[in-house]
Design a protein around this motif. Sequence first.
Motif, PDB file in Angstrom:
ATOM      1  N   THR A 164     -37.180 -29.440  38.875  1.00  0.00           N
ATOM      2  CA  THR A 164     -36.143 -29.360  37.854  1.00  0.00           C
ATOM      3  C   THR A 164     -36.465 -27.965  37.146  1.00  0.00           C
ATOM      4  OG1 THR A 164     -35.515 -31.515  38.038  1.00  0.00           O
ATOM      5  CG2 THR A 164     -34.729 -30.170  35.943  1.00  0.00           C
ATOM      6  N   ALA A 165     -37.810 -28.112  36.697  1.00  0.00           N
ATOM      7  CA  ALA A 165     -38.117 -26.809  35.808  1.00  0.00           C
ATOM      8  C   ALA A 165     -38.351 -25.537  36.643  1.00  0.00           C
ATOM      9  CB  ALA A 165     -39.838 -27.124  35.211  1.00  0.00           C
ATOM     10  N   LEU A 166     -38.818 -25.768  37.998  1.00  0.00           N
ATOM     11  CA  LEU A 166     -38.584 -24.444  38.691  1.00  0.00           C
ATOM     12  C   LEU A 166     -37.182 -23.875  38.985  1.00  0.00           C
ATOM     13  CD1 LEU A 166     -41.473 -25.213  41.286  1.00  0.00           C
ATOM     14  CD2 LEU A 166     -41.768 -23.301  39.571  1.00  0.00           C
ATOM     15  N   ILE A 167     -36.364 -24.865  39.279  1.00  0.00           N
ATOM     16  CA  ILE A 167     -35.163 -24.406  39.383  1.00  0.00           C
ATOM     17  C   ILE A 167     -34.397 -23.745  38.259  1.00  0.00           C
ATOM     18  CG2 ILE A 167     -32.805 -25.343  39.828  1.00  0.00           C
ATOM     19  CD1 ILE A 167     -34.135 -27.359  41.697  1.00  0.00           C
TER      20      ILE A 167
ATOM     21  N   TYR B 187     -36.039 -22.259  35.783  1.00  0.00           N
ATOM     22  CA  TYR B 187     -36.861 -20.841  35.732  1.00  0.00           C
ATOM     23  C   TYR B 187     -36.139 -19.766  36.554  1.00  0.00           C
ATOM     24  CZ  TYR B 187     -40.426 -17.305  35.530  1.00  0.00           C
ATOM     25  OH  TYR B 187     -41.150 -16.326  35.268  1.00  0.00           O
ATOM     26  N   ALA B 188     -35.797 -20.474  37.717  1.00  0.00           N
ATOM     27  CA  ALA B 188     -35.212 -19.486  38.925  1.00  0.00           C
ATOM     28  C   ALA B 188     -33.938 -18.978  38.587  1.00  0.00           C
ATOM     29  CB  ALA B 188     -35.374 -19.780  39.930  1.00  0.00           C
ATOM     30  N   MET B 189     -33.252 -19.739  37.825  1.00  0.00           N
ATOM     31  CA  MET B 189     -31.688 -19.689  37.583  1.00  0.00           C
ATOM     32  C   MET B 189     -31.631 -18.929  36.272  1.00  0.00           C
ATOM     33  SD  MET B 189     -29.881 -22.775  38.900  1.00  0.00           S
ATOM     34  CE  MET B 189     -28.267 -22.482  38.150  1.00  0.00           C
ATOM     35  N   ARG B 190     -32.536 -18.763  35.450  1.00  0.00           N
ATOM     36  CA  ARG B 190     -32.461 -18.291  33.999  1.00  0.00           C
ATOM     37  C   ARG B 190     -31.701 -16.875  33.843  1.00  0.00           C
ATOM     38  NH1 ARG B 190     -37.048 -16.553  35.668  1.00  0.00           N
ATOM     39  NH2 ARG B 190     -37.793 -14.522  35.336  1.00  0.00           N
ATOM     40  N   ASP B 191     -32.001 -15.899  34.849  1.00  0.00           N
ATOM     41  CA  ASP B 191     -30.958 -14.637  34.955  1.00  0.00           C
ATOM     42  C   ASP B 191     -29.824 -14.656  35.758  1.00  0.00           C
ATOM     43  OD1 ASP B 191     -33.111 -13.507  33.657  1.00  0.00           O
ATOM     44  OD2 ASP B 191     -34.157 -12.710  35.478  1.00  0.00           O
TER      45      ASP B 191
END
Length: 154
Positions: free
Chosen positions: A26-29, A31-35
């Motif tokens: 969940t944290a990685l997803i 982080y990847a979607m922040r932009d």
Amino acid sequence: MALGKLKKKRRIQVILVAVVALVASTALIGYAMRDGINFFRSPSQIAEAPPGPTEVFRIGGLVEDGSLVRGQGETVTFRVTDGAASVPVSYVGVLPDLFGEGEGMVGTGRYIEGTFRATEILAKHDETYMPKEVIDSLKEQGVYQAPDAEISMN
């Protein structure tokens, strides 16, 4: 009895590993979607609470009549309004064909030193289309006028 304790301990370990893996994924997803997540703001919302210069967001409204300035180098400037507030916009690039004063638009970019610096400008698709966010914002300000839709059944 020792076998029962071993099975219970193994089951707890498997559940803990699964929970840790779920939290990590969940944290990685996120982080990847922040932009990739851009919030929509109306000119009134920007006037009330200006966002920081690092935040990328979308602004929408109508291009204010008399504000569109082309031909001053590569930068095009105009003001976008929702009827209650106006925000100056600058854009470097080629505007869409249907872009014009009094027309609906949505732009993506940053609000820097009192000006929205657009990296992307979208205009309506046809003579009657306007993005839902823009319609909602104009309705809140009481300035939305529905287009005259003539539907023919040929």
